[in-house]
Design an enzyme around this catalytic site. Sequence first.
Site, short mmCIF file in Angstrom:
data_model
loop_
_atom_site.label_atom_id
_atom_site.label_comp_id
_atom_site.label_asym_id
_atom_site.label_seq_id
_atom_site.Cartn_x
_atom_site.Cartn_y
_atom_site.Cartn_z
N HIS A 81 0.83 -1.15 -0.12
CA HIS A 81 0.06 0.01 0.08
C HIS A 81 0.96 1.30 -0.08
O HIS A 81 2.08 1.25 0.06
CB HIS A 81 -0.82 0.01 1.24
CG HIS A 81 -0.41 0.20 2.46
ND1 HIS A 81 0.12 -1.13 3.12
CD2 HIS A 81 -0.15 1.05 3.45
CE1 HIS A 81 0.58 -0.93 4.38
NE2 HIS A 81 0.53 0.55 4.59
N HIS A 83 1.39 3.72 2.14
CA HIS A 83 2.02 4.43 3.21
C HIS A 83 3.56 4.68 2.96
O HIS A 83 4.03 3.89 2.56
CB HIS A 83 1.63 3.62 4.49
CG HIS A 83 0.56 4.38 5.22
ND1 HIS A 83 -0.36 3.35 5.93
CD2 HIS A 83 -0.35 5.38 5.06
CE1 HIS A 83 -1.60 3.98 6.12
NE2 HIS A 83 -1.61 5.20 5.38
N ASP A 85 5.92 4.26 5.14
CA ASP A 85 6.77 3.05 5.42
C ASP A 85 6.75 1.88 4.93
O ASP A 85 7.27 0.79 5.04
CB ASP A 85 6.67 2.65 7.02
CG ASP A 85 4.97 2.37 7.44
OD1 ASP A 85 4.25 2.90 6.42
OD2 ASP A 85 4.69 2.13 8.31
N HIS A 86 5.78 1.93 3.79
CA HIS A 86 5.67 0.67 2.67
C HIS A 86 6.19 1.03 1.46
O HIS A 86 6.50 -0.09 0.63
CB HIS A 86 4.25 0.15 3.00
CG HIS A 86 3.91 -0.44 4.16
ND1 HIS A 86 3.95 -2.06 4.51
CD2 HIS A 86 3.60 0.28 5.48
CE1 HIS A 86 3.72 -1.86 5.69
NE2 HIS A 86 3.47 -0.94 6.15
N HIS A 168 -7.17 -1.83 5.72
CA HIS A 168 -6.29 -0.69 6.05
C HIS A 168 -6.44 0.46 5.28
O HIS A 168 -6.91 1.35 5.98
CB HIS A 168 -4.64 -1.41 5.81
CG HIS A 168 -3.64 -0.35 6.49
ND1 HIS A 168 -3.63 -0.19 7.70
CD2 HIS A 168 -2.92 0.25 5.84
CE1 HIS A 168 -2.76 0.53 8.00
NE2 HIS A 168 -2.04 0.64 7.01
N ASP A 189 0.03 -4.29 6.01
CA ASP A 189 -0.80 -3.89 7.08
C ASP A 189 -2.34 -4.21 6.60
O ASP A 189 -2.59 -3.94 5.53
CB ASP A 189 -0.91 -2.26 7.22
CG ASP A 189 0.76 -1.89 7.76
OD1 ASP A 189 1.23 -2.95 8.02
OD2 ASP A 189 0.68 -0.63 7.75
N HIS A 406 -5.27 -1.17 11.91
CA HIS A 406 -4.28 -2.47 11.94
C HIS A 406 -5.26 -3.74 12.56
O HIS A 406 -5.93 -3.23 13.52
CB HIS A 406 -3.01 -2.20 12.82
CG HIS A 406 -2.29 -1.30 12.11
ND1 HIS A 406 -1.32 -1.55 11.11
CD2 HIS A 406 -2.13 0.09 12.18
CE1 HIS A 406 -0.51 -0.54 10.55
NE2 HIS A 406 -1.06 0.40 11.20
N HIS A 428 6.86 -5.87 11.23
CA HIS A 428 5.99 -4.65 11.45
C HIS A 428 5.63 -4.50 12.89
O HIS A 428 4.20 -4.45 13.03
CB HIS A 428 5.13 -4.60 10.23
CG HIS A 428 4.69 -3.24 10.15
ND1 HIS A 428 3.52 -2.62 11.11
CD2 HIS A 428 4.95 -2.41 9.32
CE1 HIS A 428 3.30 -1.20 10.44
NE2 HIS A 428 4.21 -1.11 9.65
#
Lengths: 694, 739
Positions: A81, A83, A85-86, A168, A189, A406, A428
């Site tokens: 996805h 985000h 951090d991804h 998510h 996530d 989450h 994670h």
Amino acid sequence: MASSSISLKRREQPTTRDGDQLIVTPLGAGSEVGRSCVYMSFRGKNILFDCGIHPAYSGMAALPYFDEIDPSTIDVLLITHFHIDHAASLPYFLEKTTFNGRVFMTHATKAIYKLLLTDYVKVSKVSVEDMLFDEQDINKSMDKIEVIDFHQTVEVNGIKFWCYTAGHVLGAAMFMVDIAGVRILYTGDYSREEDRHLRAAELPQFSPDICIIESTSGVQLHQSRHIREKRFTDVIHSTVAQGGRVLIPAFALGRAQELLLILDEYWANHPDLNNIPIYYASPLAKKCMAVYQTYILSMNDRIRNQFANSNPFVFKHISPLNSIDDFSDVGPCVVMATPGGLQSGLSRQLFDSWCSDKKNACIIPGYMVEGTLAKTIINEPKEVTLMNGLTAPLNMQVHYISFSAHADYAQTSTFLKELMPPNIILVHGEANEMMRLKQKLFTEFPDGNTRIMTPKNCESVEMYFNSEKLAKTIGRLAEKTPDVGDSVSGILVKKGFTYQIMAPDELHVFSQLSTATVTQRITIPFAGAFGVIKHRLEKIFESVESSTDEESGLPALIVHERVTVKQESEKHISLQWSSDPISDMVSDSIVALVLNISREVPKIVVEEEDVVKSEEENGKKVEKVIYALLVSLFGDVKLGENGKLVIRVDGNVAQLDKESGEVESEHSGLKERVRVAFERIRSAVKPIPLSASS
Amino acid sequence: MGTSVQVTPLCGVYNENPLSYLVSVDGFNFLIDCGWNDLFDTSLLEALSRVASTIDAVLLSHPDTLHLGALPYAMKQLGLSAPVYATEPVHRLGLLTMYDQFLSRKQVSDFDLFTLDDIDNAFQNVIRLTYSQNYHLPGKGEGIVIAPHVAGHMLGGSIWRITKDGEDVIYAVDYNHRKERHLNGTVLQSFVRPAVLITDAYHALYTNQTARQQRDKEFLDTISKHLEVGGNVLLPVDTAGRVLELLLILEQHWSQRGFSFPIYFLTYVSSSTIDYVKSFLEWMSDSISKSFETSRDNAFLLRHVTLLINKTDLDNAPPGPKVVLASMGSLEAGFARDIFVEWANDPRNLVLFTETGQFGTLARMLQSAPPPKFVKVTMSKRVPLAGEELIAYEEEQNRLKREEALRASLVKEEETKASHGSDDNSSEPMVIDTKTTRDVVGSHGPAYKDILIDGFVPPSSSVAPMFPFFDNACEWDEFGEVINPDDYVIKDEDMDRGAMHTGGDVDGRLDEATASLMLDTRPSKVISNELIVTVSCSLVKMDYEGRSDGRSIKSMIAHVSPLKLVLVHAIAEATEHLKQHCLNNICPHVYAPQIEETVDVTSDLCAYKVQLSEKLMSNVIFKKLGDSEVAWVDSEVGKTESDMRSLQPMAGAASPHKPVLVGDLKIADFKQFLSSKGVQVEFAGGGALRCGEYVTLRKVGPTGQKGGASGPQQILIEGPLCEDYYKIRDYLYSQFYLL
């Protein structure tokens, strides 16, 4: 030439075990939250899941540990996805490393990815050296990213993968990868709870062999969705009813859209509130609205059915707000503003001007990073420091209502119980939370058939999958199903991880490959009598048949049932044959013979009495050749007692019986090798049998 | 050993009738496509009616009448009850197409083959798949995997792959290999050597398709020529299929040229169509999704096209030249027919056909060469009842109402309970007492409109074998039923249930006008009169059908080279032509069955599975060739612990086999290779390649379309004994793998 495909340099058995080893290495998000990046390798195929950066660090330090792998070997990179951090190290990975595999993400993710990262580059205040990538890199990366739709199966180099809805955020996916029948699920996530616009994460229909799962929420349990929505709307309703203002600091994308939907619906249901304005103040969110308005198909049935009447993301009661200058603070209102942490910007400006009035309220809608003002005010201090450095009393009400998307412990454990994967890898999650989750999951799977692993960054988890290779024998070869002991010979075709065995003449029927025959025709000057050639050939070859050419009526010879020798004219003869190694060799020797005839006068001598002697001589010659070849292969070869050859390799001894080909040795590897080598040497020094032309 | 496959055409072979085929895979009956024509000729469905109840699954390929038109009727009247599989756009746009068909028909006739409810019910339980989604069929179909793939003809249009035990049956009709503005080309060529390919020969005789750019230019030039002299342009189009491409072309051209002539898109469902299409970007061409990803620019945010849903809006539009895209493409019903009649006698006007009209329709008649000067058209119109008729009608109504009231009072309590209690499983088809309805229709055409209102908020009191009468209690004003908004408010606590509520309601969005038509309970009747229309306007036909032409079809089939081929949907000559072509060049098993003629295309392929033992595999060295790797194996059959056959290495020496050269030599490529090695090389006559001074090389024997299809290649190399000869022979060998 029967065994031409099997080389003498055979590989030792244990090496094949490497092929069955599956390695999973987190390059980021191993016992931490942020910079998700998990490397996986199996059967020579390498996959990378996610490519995030750590929001708490900057520059190279924020990247996952890419040094651990060779980016050029990665076949597929899958992004779950949008985000940060991804997905945020993707431009770096695509543009600044040797990676040349393929990248996949869903349509919605790709559309938002660009907006989000462009915004990220703009707002992140780092020096030029620390910049990992710029806007140009993002634009270039867009061309390399391929899109995948939910459930669509894609195959790359034999790696099959498809994705499931993950909940998510919009476009979030869980990837299922299938390599040679071993299935790996990477959840990214996910949330198993359906909300206003997103579907709950799907339960895959196949149980994976390995499940790489997020553990952000650890062992926590979420409040029921209805309760928290009611709390949320109640706080807002009562605040505005009393003439107060509501501030909701939120991240631009993800939960914000959910909250807007809740508010728009609540306003629609409460006509008394209709004169109270709702604003959302995020240029990024505004830009992304078009994406939300378009990818309705990625959302749940509720939204899809509402869409039948009107687009639910075309809000009726909510208006966008570009900056504080456009905002006239005249009475009760609800403002959703970025950034979520109240660090600076519009949300902070509004907070500063509203915090001292106790009629006002501030709702913190989700997890807040340590060190931000939003995190501080959750503990309701008496005073806060304003942006201009002054302190002001904190009189406004502060509510913390978590809308986290989450999976919580209940969701995670039921999800895993439904899937029952034999291997679970937790990523994670903050290290302590993860350990607690691991302990608790152990109690859920007490039978001991489930391995739960929590690798740290760069720590590899190794697993072995004894995958059986299955082949399908098709066509003529399969007309009769063979019994034990029957032999099966044919062409083995491997495509991806599927094997097929077929007869050579059916190769073009069952595969895209084709076979060919090469016919060769060569003319040689020869002025002598044709009969001479025949005589000479008969001396050498087992079979020489006379015939006549049908067209010209000229004499012809068929040598060894392969090569046709024809007298083309007074001065030339021609050779014609169909290419294969033996025929080529036969033709070569005929050519040599013909050339020699013309050079030297043929000596026609009858040598009948020499036959016995020459055979003896031949036998000796053969033995010499065999000995020489064995020496060249094994080095130390000696003639031992009772005529056996003694071969010594690295202290291992093998005894070879030259007559029967039997080998005695304590070392099975050596024994096998010597046996095969001897067999081949023997077949090489033997004369060519006629049967080889079968 | 092979999977048994039978194909039985139900409609649409040796002619251009709608498509409908029964494909039975190991006893599991697929109905692939369920088409009808614009004339709604029930005789076309006879074959279907005989097998409808035995169908286990329905697969739909394209969202137009020819491919799914009969679905509502078959579900309602023929006892078809199988689950339906389609892509999301086919489902949505198909639904809208059927609405449009119904409303167009209703306007001009007492159409009673199916109702809006029937359409809703038919489409309610469609299982929606995405492209390349491998869907494992449950229950009886265990082991069968179906997957739709891009067909390139219409949005969401699919070719279907049915797989069982590794054998593929592929159904590909109306595909288009060419990429268009809103669609990607088909992926049919990615399937190689399926067991069975079912495809159409529709365009087999159609060649010289003009290049896209030139065609677009001609198209736009023709239109602007007529507009500039003050004429109007009518494009009879389908509801939601090919029209999308036309809209994009016009939209793009208008913005480039800055034209101010208005464009109208007029169907009963035009605005919903475009709204849905806007959310189907995932299904469109790469360039469209790319432009959205980078600039959030939705190609279907049409700036130059006005969406209209009734004719009055068009009549009220400012006068002057305009372009109108209206349904139906056949000119048999719909707005297009009305507009045609109005505009036909003005020579400045243009009627531009973008596809071949269905057989036996007005459009087809007009496309004949030379075009007719006059056409006889029956125009029908729905008019309100007046005078005596109205009085008679009302009396009848009152009588009926009294009867109904009597009956209703008996069951009312039960009814109400049922209708409130079971709101959220409205997925059950509503059973309307069709007999009653018919009677009413028989005497007074539109009297059953009341039923339609109920249909829109299905009360799912379906269990009741009677017509639900609680509408008697409803209050009415000039807008229809008086509704209480609170009834529709989804309460917080049952939000989840609320979602299901709406979930059951797949009526889709109907435009207000549509709704008003539905809600229009004024008694009315249909009157017809015959007109002779002078056709003086220009009639032009251009190919925007979005189908591959004859040549591409042939090369596509040759590329796919199925083991068995079934040809459908084309006139006899085309079918015969393609059949002969394929028999000669592609594969020996070509079938073109007649209606209800079952052909058995079970593959005679033998196959069995074996395990490859580690011991064997460690000795096999693969040679890489394109996507695949090949090796020769000599092995012996053994058994594994699980009693599975496994291949072990030979105990003794393997008997020698005839060597095989594997590889596909392309003379042109080889020429390049040789010249890169410094050999002088040139083409001599007859496809021969002269290498160096003396050596020639040629391919002999029959050359197929593709080397793969027609057997092994034969290559002849000849020359005098010289060094060059051996050198070139070595180069030639290097192009192959010797096994």
